[in-house]
Scaffold this motif. Sequence first.
Motif, short mmCIF file in Angstrom:
data_model
loop_
_atom_site.label_atom_id
_atom_site.label_comp_id
_atom_site.label_asym_id
_atom_site.label_seq_id
_atom_site.Cartn_x
_atom_site.Cartn_y
_atom_site.Cartn_z
N ARG A 162 37.29 44.81 47.77
CA ARG A 162 38.34 44.39 48.70
C ARG A 162 38.68 42.91 48.51
N HIS A 163 37.65 42.09 48.38
CA HIS A 163 37.88 40.65 48.26
C HIS A 163 38.69 40.33 47.00
N TYR A 164 38.43 41.08 45.94
CA TYR A 164 39.16 40.84 44.70
C TYR A 164 40.65 41.14 44.89
N LEU A 165 40.96 42.31 45.48
CA LEU A 165 42.36 42.67 45.68
C LEU A 165 43.05 41.71 46.65
N ALA A 166 42.30 41.20 47.63
CA ALA A 166 42.88 40.23 48.56
C ALA A 166 43.27 38.95 47.82
N SER A 167 42.46 38.56 46.83
CA SER A 167 42.80 37.35 46.07
C SER A 167 43.99 37.60 45.14
N VAL A 168 44.11 38.84 44.65
CA VAL A 168 45.29 39.20 43.84
C VAL A 168 46.54 39.16 44.72
N ALA A 169 46.40 39.64 45.96
CA ALA A 169 47.54 39.65 46.89
C ALA A 169 48.05 38.24 47.16
N GLU A 170 47.15 37.26 47.12
CA GLU A 170 47.57 35.89 47.34
C GLU A 170 48.52 35.40 46.24
N LEU A 171 48.38 35.97 45.04
CA LEU A 171 49.27 35.59 43.95
C LEU A 171 50.69 36.11 44.19
N PHE A 172 50.81 37.20 44.98
CA PHE A 172 52.13 37.75 45.27
C PHE A 172 53.02 36.73 45.97
N ALA A 173 52.38 35.87 46.77
CA ALA A 173 53.16 34.91 47.57
C ALA A 173 53.97 33.96 46.69
N HIS A 174 53.52 33.76 45.45
CA HIS A 174 54.26 32.88 44.53
C HIS A 174 55.65 33.44 44.22
N TYR A 175 55.80 34.76 44.39
CA TYR A 175 57.06 35.42 43.97
C TYR A 175 57.69 36.23 45.10
N ASP A 176 57.27 35.96 46.35
CA ASP A 176 57.83 36.66 47.53
C ASP A 176 57.68 38.17 47.41
N ILE A 177 56.55 38.61 46.88
CA ILE A 177 56.27 40.04 46.76
C ILE A 177 55.47 40.47 47.98
N LYS A 178 55.93 41.50 48.67
CA LYS A 178 55.28 41.97 49.89
C LYS A 178 54.31 43.11 49.57
N GLY A 179 53.02 42.84 49.72
CA GLY A 179 52.00 43.85 49.47
C GLY A 179 51.13 44.05 50.69
N SER A 180 50.51 45.24 50.80
CA SER A 180 49.61 45.56 51.91
C SER A 180 48.30 46.08 51.36
N LEU A 181 47.21 45.75 52.02
CA LEU A 181 45.88 46.14 51.56
C LEU A 181 45.27 47.11 52.56
N ILE A 182 44.85 48.28 52.07
CA ILE A 182 44.24 49.29 52.92
C ILE A 182 43.00 49.88 52.23
N LYS A 183 42.21 50.60 53.00
CA LYS A 183 41.06 51.29 52.43
C LYS A 183 41.39 52.76 52.24
N ARG A 184 41.04 53.32 51.11
CA ARG A 184 41.26 54.74 50.83
C ARG A 184 39.95 55.33 50.30
N LYS A 185 39.29 56.09 51.15
CA LYS A 185 37.97 56.64 50.81
C LYS A 185 37.02 55.51 50.43
N ALA A 186 36.49 55.53 49.21
CA ALA A 186 35.51 54.51 48.81
C ALA A 186 36.17 53.32 48.12
N SER A 187 37.48 53.33 48.02
CA SER A 187 38.20 52.27 47.31
C SER A 187 39.14 51.52 48.24
N TYR A 188 39.68 50.42 47.72
CA TYR A 188 40.69 49.65 48.43
C TYR A 188 41.98 49.67 47.60
N VAL A 189 43.09 49.67 48.29
CA VAL A 189 44.39 49.79 47.62
C VAL A 189 45.31 48.66 48.06
N LEU A 190 45.82 47.94 47.10
CA LEU A 190 46.85 46.93 47.34
C LEU A 190 48.16 47.57 46.89
#
Length: 321
Positions: A162-190
Amino acid sequence: MSFSSSIKKDLCALVTEDKGGWRAELSAVIASSAKITVDEKEQMTLHLTTENPAVAGRVFKTIKGLYGVTAKVSILRTKKFKDHRAYHLAIEDFEAAERILKDTRILRRNDQGQCFFASEVPKLFTSKQVLIKSYLRGAFLGCGSITNPERNYHLELVSRQRHYLASVAELFAHYDIKGSLIKRKASYVLYIKESESITGFLGVIGAHKALLEIENIRIVKEMRNDVNRQVNCETANMNKTAAAAFEQLDNIRYIKERVGLHKLPRNLRQMAEVRLSYPDLTIKELGQKLDPPVGKSGVYHRLKKLNEMAAELRVQNGDKL
């Protein structure tokens, strides 16, 4: 070939002379999809499995070009991948694996000299736009997928961290990309749902062919939706007009049966006769049949008076409205 596979194939054909970009991309692929094993002697091996042959080939060439290391390649057929082939790359030379992991900033050491693996995007690859773009491209190659835009808009990156995908999501802000982070079973999805953000992401990672394809599909969809809305609106208006005409005819026939049209004022009698004679005409066309011709508002007023008259007669006669 799926839409995702086609995009990854095109991305793997991209060439850059910037070594930092190659390293950033490789770092993201390893961080998002590779498996690192450490034995009791803290000796490491690096393994990466992918269904996409283009991704396997790009990782193989990148490691060979940057580090002079030849990964061991094998083709797998497992229940997990159903009838599809999976391509497995392994760096089993401990020193080579450690060198690659250190250079890509995945392997680090704390103040006590103990090894640990980074759980976020290395700061080295967030210092320049070209590195950020390369890193996001690597993340998509490693754990990304996108649905066929003919059906719906959905792009996602999947990881157990989860922490890794959250840090990837922070890069989206450089380009005004809207992403959401959720949990799906044993994985996390951005994930990204908006078409504008998806095309923005594809533009950032260099998937320009897919970007244009999605834009074309979006334009066609919007045109189709506009046509459907117009048809639905026209159909609703036609149904409303038909229902109103049926009510008017029913009321005029009731008046004719109960009191006779000849007892109506001249303007209402003429209106009733024209409506009975031309049940399918529009309000505007009915007005043109009157003598002298009357505008739409005049026709509406006369028909309204006839409806009110019929309602009063029904009340007087105890008939249902």
